[in-house]
Design a protein around this motif. Structure first.
Motif, short mmCIF file in Angstrom:
data_model
loop_
_atom_site.label_atom_id
_atom_site.label_comp_id
_atom_site.label_asym_id
_atom_site.label_seq_id
_atom_site.Cartn_x
_atom_site.Cartn_y
_atom_site.Cartn_z
N LEU A 149 -2.53 99.31 -24.94
CA LEU A 149 -2.73 97.89 -25.23
C LEU A 149 -1.41 97.20 -25.57
O LEU A 149 -1.21 96.02 -25.23
N ARG A 150 -0.52 97.90 -26.23
CA ARG A 150 0.76 97.29 -26.59
C ARG A 150 1.61 97.01 -25.35
O ARG A 150 2.25 95.95 -25.26
N LEU A 151 1.58 97.92 -24.41
CA LEU A 151 2.48 97.82 -23.26
C LEU A 151 1.89 97.08 -22.08
O LEU A 151 2.63 96.70 -21.16
N SER A 152 0.57 96.84 -22.06
CA SER A 152 -0.07 96.27 -20.87
C SER A 152 -0.80 94.97 -21.19
O SER A 152 -1.95 94.99 -21.66
N PRO A 153 -0.18 93.82 -20.92
CA PRO A 153 -0.89 92.54 -21.06
C PRO A 153 -2.14 92.48 -20.19
O PRO A 153 -3.15 91.88 -20.57
N GLN A 154 -2.09 93.11 -19.02
CA GLN A 154 -3.24 93.09 -18.13
C GLN A 154 -4.44 93.80 -18.76
O GLN A 154 -5.60 93.34 -18.66
N GLU A 155 -4.19 94.94 -19.40
CA GLU A 155 -5.28 95.66 -20.06
C GLU A 155 -5.85 94.84 -21.22
O GLU A 155 -7.06 94.82 -21.44
N ARG A 156 -4.98 94.15 -21.95
CA ARG A 156 -5.46 93.31 -23.04
C ARG A 156 -6.37 92.20 -22.50
O ARG A 156 -7.44 91.93 -23.06
N GLU A 157 -5.95 91.56 -21.42
CA GLU A 157 -6.75 90.49 -20.83
C GLU A 157 -8.11 91.03 -20.36
O GLU A 157 -9.15 90.40 -20.56
N LEU A 158 -8.10 92.21 -19.73
CA LEU A 158 -9.34 92.79 -19.23
C LEU A 158 -10.30 93.10 -20.37
O LEU A 158 -11.50 92.80 -20.30
N ARG A 159 -9.80 93.71 -21.45
CA ARG A 159 -10.65 94.06 -22.59
C ARG A 159 -11.24 92.80 -23.22
O ARG A 159 -12.43 92.75 -23.55
N VAL A 160 -10.39 91.79 -23.43
CA VAL A 160 -10.86 90.56 -24.07
C VAL A 160 -11.93 89.89 -23.22
O VAL A 160 -12.95 89.40 -23.73
N SER A 161 -11.74 89.87 -21.92
CA SER A 161 -12.72 89.27 -21.02
C SER A 161 -14.06 89.98 -21.11
O SER A 161 -15.13 89.34 -21.18
N ARG A 162 -14.04 91.31 -21.12
CA ARG A 162 -15.29 92.08 -21.22
C ARG A 162 -15.97 91.86 -22.58
O ARG A 162 -17.20 91.77 -22.66
N GLN A 163 -15.18 91.81 -23.64
CA GLN A 163 -15.75 91.60 -24.97
C GLN A 163 -16.43 90.23 -25.07
O GLN A 163 -17.54 90.12 -25.62
N LEU A 164 -15.79 89.20 -24.53
CA LEU A 164 -16.39 87.87 -24.55
C LEU A 164 -17.67 87.83 -23.73
O LEU A 164 -18.65 87.17 -24.10
N ASP A 165 -17.67 88.54 -22.62
CA ASP A 165 -18.86 88.59 -21.78
C ASP A 165 -20.03 89.22 -22.52
O ASP A 165 -21.15 88.72 -22.50
N MET A 166 -19.77 90.34 -23.23
CA MET A 166 -20.82 90.99 -24.00
C MET A 166 -21.30 90.10 -25.15
O MET A 166 -22.50 90.04 -25.45
N LEU A 167 -20.37 89.41 -25.78
CA LEU A 167 -20.72 88.52 -26.88
C LEU A 167 -21.65 87.41 -26.39
O LEU A 167 -22.65 87.08 -27.03
N ARG A 168 -21.31 86.85 -25.24
CA ARG A 168 -22.10 85.76 -24.71
C ARG A 168 -23.47 86.24 -24.21
O ARG A 168 -24.48 85.55 -24.37
N ARG A 169 -23.53 87.41 -23.58
CA ARG A 169 -24.77 87.88 -22.98
C ARG A 169 -25.75 88.50 -23.96
O ARG A 169 -26.96 88.41 -23.78
N THR A 170 -25.24 89.17 -25.01
CA THR A 170 -26.11 90.00 -25.84
C THR A 170 -26.20 89.56 -27.30
O THR A 170 -26.99 90.15 -28.04
N ARG A 171 -25.45 88.56 -27.70
CA ARG A 171 -25.42 88.23 -29.13
C ARG A 171 -25.71 86.76 -29.37
O ARG A 171 -25.08 86.11 -30.22
N GLN A 172 -26.69 86.23 -28.64
CA GLN A 172 -27.06 84.83 -28.79
C GLN A 172 -28.21 84.68 -29.79
O GLN A 172 -29.08 85.55 -29.90
N TRP A 173 -28.23 83.53 -30.47
CA TRP A 173 -29.27 83.27 -31.48
C TRP A 173 -30.66 83.27 -30.86
O TRP A 173 -31.62 83.78 -31.44
N GLY A 174 -30.80 82.70 -29.67
CA GLY A 174 -32.11 82.62 -29.04
C GLY A 174 -32.74 83.98 -28.81
O GLY A 174 -33.95 84.15 -28.98
N GLU A 175 -31.92 84.96 -28.42
CA GLU A 175 -32.43 86.31 -28.18
C GLU A 175 -32.90 86.94 -29.50
O GLU A 175 -33.93 87.62 -29.55
N PHE A 176 -32.13 86.71 -30.56
CA PHE A 176 -32.50 87.25 -31.87
C PHE A 176 -33.84 86.66 -32.34
O PHE A 176 -34.75 87.41 -32.74
N SER A 177 -33.98 85.35 -32.30
CA SER A 177 -35.22 84.72 -32.79
C SER A 177 -36.40 85.07 -31.90
O SER A 177 -37.54 85.21 -32.38
#
Length: 480
Positions: free
Chosen positions: A420-448
């Motif tokens: 992660l320190r040496l690869s900006p590309q890997e950092r971008e890929l991880r962040v993109s996947r994390q945001l995707d999971m956050l948006r798809r699986t951690r919404q208030w509507g799904e919880f309620s």
């Protein structure tokens, strides 16, 4: 003399022997107080004589040595402490009735506490006449009670009743719950709450639906599983409508280890309560970033020894460590962290977003066991790539191939951080996947929606007599 008269005469003699006369004056009372009077009455002589007389009929009546010491006077105990605690407890409820009672330890900073806030909010949003009472069964402050919705009432049960034994605390709590007759009782990380269900679950189920939340096991110094699931699930699981769990891993573990049917559980992922950046958001890390962020409690579960080992192996990287110290000051791992020149111990923090910066190329999460740590949602929203072990519910949120298989493998952590320190590309890929999971699986509507599907959980309301329309005198029930 008739038999009845003989019996009455014997009763009179016994009462005379066992109840000393009251002194006739103040001076006489002082004299009596100076006497060495036994604290309990002794057996009257006529009764001793009768025992010896009929001893030939039942030799067990007369112990060896003809001494009757084993026969002791019994008086009905007077234990007013529990009643006094209950009387004080109800004064904080302002005669209000509640559709939902959440039995919790407290409201402090933590993932389970965030979940409690989510439940209270969902209950109050689902139906206008729902009313929520939260009972904190551990003594101490609850600073997060201020985060509750305005109509929720928080009462520190532990500060009022905590001086009693566990059994007496359970008696006070069950009395309150039976009197309140809420539609829903929800136990979250409260030993008193679990004990009430174990002892009185059948009685509570006559008028209330019972729910519980469990997140993971704790582990002893020998890494043996301990906690509420191990202490109570076998006895109590059938009493609950369902048991919520924030991850998919532990229902399987409790099924395999304890034989609890998996249908007893409902997997209920917690939502994220912040703003999710755009899905194409870029990693927060700046070019040349050389710092790692770590945030959490400095306790045995979070493995500060592993953190220290990683920092020692990466002297060219600086580590910003945020969080309260739970372990004793003399703990070897804490002292080791203090001596490392590339580690800065910052102390407590309020929210992760306020301490994450572009100077960090990664967020490091060390832990030996977990439910689903909600702080990872904050990290994902802060657009930092996460380096974490494959424990508990972490595998429900992050891709398995990016996780460390062995939570003690310092070398594997170091290898991932270097990537992660040496690869900006890997950092971008991880962040993109994390945001995707956050948006798809951690919404208030799904919880309620999942709560809505959990039978009567959200459908609190009128039952029996009309609920009293009484507003609490203060947001937190007048006591914290």
């Amino acid at each position: 003399m008739s038999t009845i008269h003989r019996v009455l005469e014997q009763i009179k003699r016994a009462l005379d022997a066992m109840m000393p006369s009251l002194p006739a004056s103040t001076e006489a009372a002082r004299e009596v107080s100076r006497l060495d009077v036994p604290s309990t009455p002794t057996m009257p002589k006529w009764l001793q004589d009768e025992i010896f007389e009929i001893g030939h009929l039942d030799p067990d009546l007369v112990p060896p040595g003809d001494v009757l010491d084993r026969y002791q006077f019994y008086s009905v105990p007077s234990l007013p402490a529990a009643g006094a605690a209950y009387a004080e407890l109800v004064t904080h409820l302002d005669d209000a009735c509640f559709t939902h009672v959440l039995v919790i330890p407290w409201l402090k900073q933590g993932g389970a506490d965030r979940g409690i806030l989510y439940h209270a909010q969902a209950i109050l949003e689902s139906k206008e006449d729902n009313r929520v009472l939260l009972l904190g069964t551990e003594s101490g402050d609850s600073p997060w009670a201020s985060r509750l919705p305005a109509s929720a009432v928080y009462v520190s049960f532990g500060n009022i009743v905590g001086h009693l034994s566990l059994d007496d605390q359970a008696r006070v709590l069950v009395r309150l719950l039976v009197q309140q007759r809420p539609r829903v009782i929800h136990v979250v990380n409260s030993r008193v709450g679990w004990e009430v269900v174990r002892q009185y679950g059948l009685a509570l189920r006559q008028h209330s639906a019972l729910f519980a939340s469990l997140f993971c096991d704790d582990y002893s110094e020998r890494m043996l599983p301990v906690g509420y699931a191990r202490d109570y699930l076998r006895d109590c699981h059938a009493a609950f409508n369902t048991i919520f769990c924030d991850n998919s891993q532990y229902p399987r573990i409790w099924n395999e280890d304890l034989g609890i049917p998996q249908r007893s559980f409902t997997v209920l992922p917690f939502p994220y309560d912040g703003n999710v950046p755009a899905i194409n958001g870029k990693a927060r890390s700046e070019d040349g970033a050389r710092r790692v962020l770590w945030a959490g409690r400095l306790d045995r579960q979070k493995r500060p020894d592993v953190l220290a080992g990683i920092a020692e192996a990466m002297p060219h990287v600086d580590f910003d460590v945020f969080g309260a110290q739970v372990m004793s000051g003399g703990n070897a791992a804490i002292e080791r962290l203090r001596t490392l020149p590339n580690v800065v111990l910052h102390g407590e923090f309020q929210r992760l977003e306020t301490v994450a910066s572009g100077n960090h190329f990664a967020y490091l999460h060390t832990s030996a066991w977990e439910g689903t740590p909600t702080i990872l949602f904050d990290v994902a929203s802060s657009m930092l790539p996460i380096c974490a072990p494959a424990v508990g519910g972490i595998v429900d949120f992050l891709e398995p191939e990016s996780l460390i298989a062995d939570y003690e493998d310092v070398a594997a952590f170091v290898s991932q951080l270097e990537i992660l320190r040496l690869s900006p590309q890997e950092r971008e890929l991880r962040v993109s996947r994390q945001l995707d999971m956050l948006r798809r699986t951690r919404q208030w509507g799904e919880f309620s929606s999942k709560l809505e599907a959990a039978g009567p959980y959200l459908r609190g309301g009128h039952q029996g007599a009309e609920l009293a329309a009484v507003e609490p005198s203060s947001k937190n029930g007048g006591i914290t």
